[in-house]
Scaffold this motif. Structure first.
Motif, PDB file in Angstrom:
ATOM      1  N   LYS A  85      -2.802   8.363  -8.967  1.00 43.98           N
ATOM      2  CA  LYS A  85      -2.669   7.503  -9.911  1.00 43.98           C
ATOM      3  C   LYS A  85      -1.475   6.430  -9.131  1.00 43.98           C
ATOM      4  N   ALA A  86      -0.728   7.204  -8.411  1.00 43.17           N
ATOM      5  CA  ALA A  86       0.426   6.129  -7.539  1.00 43.17           C
ATOM      6  C   ALA A  86      -0.169   5.429  -6.473  1.00 43.17           C
ATOM      7  N   VAL A  87      -1.282   5.974  -5.820  1.00 43.80           N
ATOM      8  CA  VAL A  87      -1.917   4.951  -4.489  1.00 43.80           C
ATOM      9  C   VAL A  87      -2.821   4.108  -5.099  1.00 43.80           C
ATOM     10  N   ILE A  88      -3.740   4.444  -6.379  1.00 44.40           N
ATOM     11  CA  ILE A  88      -4.397   3.565  -7.134  1.00 44.40           C
ATOM     12  C   ILE A  88      -3.490   2.182  -7.690  1.00 44.40           C
ATOM     13  N   ASP A  89      -2.569   2.721  -8.159  1.00 46.62           N
ATOM     14  CA  ASP A  89      -1.558   1.609  -8.836  1.00 46.62           C
ATOM     15  C   ASP A  89      -1.138   0.662  -7.751  1.00 46.62           C
ATOM     16  N   ILE A  90      -0.691   1.254  -6.810  1.00 49.59           N
ATOM     17  CA  ILE A  90       0.103   0.299  -5.712  1.00 49.59           C
ATOM     18  C   ILE A  90      -1.005  -0.439  -4.823  1.00 49.59           C
ATOM     19  N   ASP A  91      -1.941   0.101  -4.517  1.00 52.83           N
ATOM     20  CA  ASP A  91      -3.201  -0.536  -3.503  1.00 52.83           C
ATOM     21  C   ASP A  91      -4.053  -1.403  -4.732  1.00 52.83           C
ATOM     22  N   LEU A  92      -4.745  -0.862  -5.414  1.00 53.78           N
ATOM     23  CA  LEU A  92      -5.520  -1.550  -6.387  1.00 53.78           C
ATOM     24  C   LEU A  92      -5.374  -2.308  -7.190  1.00 53.78           C
ATOM     25  N   LEU A  93      -4.370  -1.703  -8.291  1.00 56.45           N
ATOM     26  CA  LEU A  93      -3.778  -2.460  -9.323  1.00 56.45           C
ATOM     27  C   LEU A  93      -2.889  -3.504  -8.896  1.00 56.45           C
ATOM     28  N   GLY A  94      -2.212  -3.245  -7.756  1.00 54.98           N
ATOM     29  CA  GLY A  94      -1.122  -4.309  -7.193  1.00 54.98           C
ATOM     30  C   GLY A  94      -2.034  -5.192  -6.525  1.00 54.98           C
ATOM     31  N   SER A  95      -3.130  -5.120  -5.973  1.00 48.94           N
ATOM     32  CA  SER A  95      -3.934  -6.191  -5.426  1.00 48.94           C
ATOM     33  C   SER A  95      -4.541  -7.410  -6.512  1.00 48.94           C
ATOM     34  N   ALA A 102       0.837  -1.399   0.085  1.00 47.51           N
ATOM     35  CA  ALA A 102      -0.082   0.159   0.023  1.00 47.51           C
ATOM     36  C   ALA A 102       1.090   1.191  -0.140  1.00 47.51           C
ATOM     37  N   GLY A 103       0.328   2.370  -0.624  1.00 47.21           N
ATOM     38  CA  GLY A 103       1.040   3.543  -0.472  1.00 47.21           C
ATOM     39  C   GLY A 103       0.012   4.406   0.123  1.00 47.21           C
ATOM     40  N   ASN A 104       0.516   5.597   0.829  1.00 48.67           N
ATOM     41  CA  ASN A 104      -0.279   6.594   1.496  1.00 48.67           C
ATOM     42  C   ASN A 104       0.383   7.775   1.706  1.00 48.67           C
ATOM     43  N   PHE A 105      -0.233   9.135   1.580  1.00 48.93           N
ATOM     44  CA  PHE A 105       0.173  10.252   2.209  1.00 48.93           C
ATOM     45  C   PHE A 105      -0.977  11.217   2.442  1.00 48.93           C
ATOM     46  N   ALA A 145       5.544  21.815  -1.654  1.00 49.37           N
ATOM     47  CA  ALA A 145       4.885  21.041  -2.735  1.00 49.37           C
ATOM     48  C   ALA A 145       3.923  20.193  -2.339  1.00 49.37           C
ATOM     49  N   PRO A 146       2.693  19.633  -2.641  1.00 45.40           N
ATOM     50  CA  PRO A 146       1.852  18.629  -2.147  1.00 45.40           C
ATOM     51  C   PRO A 146       2.698  17.220  -2.786  1.00 45.40           C
ATOM     52  N   PRO A 147       2.461  16.137  -1.793  1.00 44.17           N
ATOM     53  CA  PRO A 147       2.842  15.018  -2.385  1.00 44.17           C
ATOM     54  C   PRO A 147       2.377  14.587  -3.800  1.00 44.17           C
ATOM     55  N   GLY A 148       3.116  13.763  -4.615  1.00 43.37           N
ATOM     56  CA  GLY A 148       2.605  13.327  -5.766  1.00 43.37           C
ATOM     57  C   GLY A 148       2.888  14.492  -6.811  1.00 43.37           C
ATOM     58  N   SER A 149       3.282  15.483  -6.627  1.00 47.83           N
ATOM     59  CA  SER A 149       3.157  16.616  -7.747  1.00 47.83           C
ATOM     60  C   SER A 149       4.446  16.525  -8.771  1.00 47.83           C
TER      61      SER A 149
END
Length: 286
Positions: A120-130, A104-107, A282-286
């Protein structure tokens, strides 16, 4: 408190458990409890050094019944890498009986500051990764009539401030779990979700909590305390065991009742931690 104090120490002898994100935190705690009951483990993550350290700990726990431990580096977003990792697991340890999708990823980030790449980074790690892990493990799970466990979060069914990306990913995981339970039940594959509540001694709690917040939060949780990593491990062992042979498609909250009180305390606790536009950060993931 490891689970072997309550269950037969050989409950998972001869079984193989594959854990994504297994190098640390809750996922390592889950792996420890399977190892304590004799399982062989394959732990997957992006950093080989971290996996090697975790594997040494797991090997000491599973050695009493000859369990094997394989630390194998792979990014869950890379389907080919996961296929290779699972192929090594089958060849060197044995076909997978239990798949734990925990990477999982989170911030923290306000929705208005969240970049498309950050979302997209969190969707990819959590959901796509699962999905990747489940799909890549399917043939092995079909052979063993195995079990899939997803590690979700309360954000899947309750909105939390600055967690729009996480909520979307975890809600997707819970629906993915139910679809797999529906479709793959014919192969004897069970699929369930564990939703941890606030868990002590994890990176997330260290980053987000303070003594003042801990006192208020523990007082509001119906059971009056935070959970432990091993308590999530206990739930995982139960759901993967013969005791839960007729349980599939279920979301199990292991949270001391914290989902009953809403997210207001979380929202108050994180408000001061999140930079807004114009703050110079800068906000995370930018």
């Amino acid at each position: 408190m490891l689970v072997q104090q309550y269950l037969p120490k050989d409950l998972f002898r001869g079984k193989t458990v594959f854990v994504t994100g297994g190098g640390s935190g809750i996922n390592l705690g889950v792996a420890r409890n399977f190892a304590a009951l004799g399982a062989s483990l394959a732990i997957c993550g992006r950093t080989q050094e971290k996996l090697d350290r975790a594997a040494a700990e797991l090997a000491a726990l599973s050695a009493h019944l000859g369990g094997k431990v394989l630390p194998v580096a792979a990014d869950v977003r890379d389907y080919a890498a996961l296929e290779k990792a699972l192929g090594r697991t089958e060849a060197e340890v044995g076909p997978v009986d239990v798949l734990v999708c925990g990477a999982a990823g989170n911030f923290l980030c306000p929705a208005e500051d969240l970049s498309p790449n950050g979302f997209k980074a969190v969707i990819d790690i959590d959901l796509l990764g699962s999905f990747n892990a489940s799909r890549a493990a399917f043939e092995q799970l079909k052979k063993t009539r195995g079990s899939i466990l997803f590690i979700s979060a309360g954000q899947s069914f309750m909105p939390h401030a600055f967690q729009v990306h996480v909520g979307a990913a975890k809600a997707g995981i819970d629906n993915l779990m139910k679809n797999l339970a529906l479709e793959w039940g014919r192969y004897g594959i069970r699929s369930n979700t564990i939703v941890p509540g606030p868990i002590e001694d994890t990176e997330g709690m260290r980053r987000l909590s303070s003594p003042e917040h801990d006192t208020r939060a523990k007082g509001a949780i119906p059971l009056g305390r935070y959970g432990t990593v091993d308590e999530i491990g206990h739930a995982a062992v139960f759901l993967a065991s013969p005791f839960a042979a007729y349980i599939t498609g279920t979301v199990l909250s292991v949270d001391g009742g914290s989902n009953l009180i809403g997210s207001a305390l979380w929202n108050q606790a994180v408000e001061s931690l999140v930079p807004r536009k114009g703050s110079g950060k800068a906000p995370p993931g930018s």
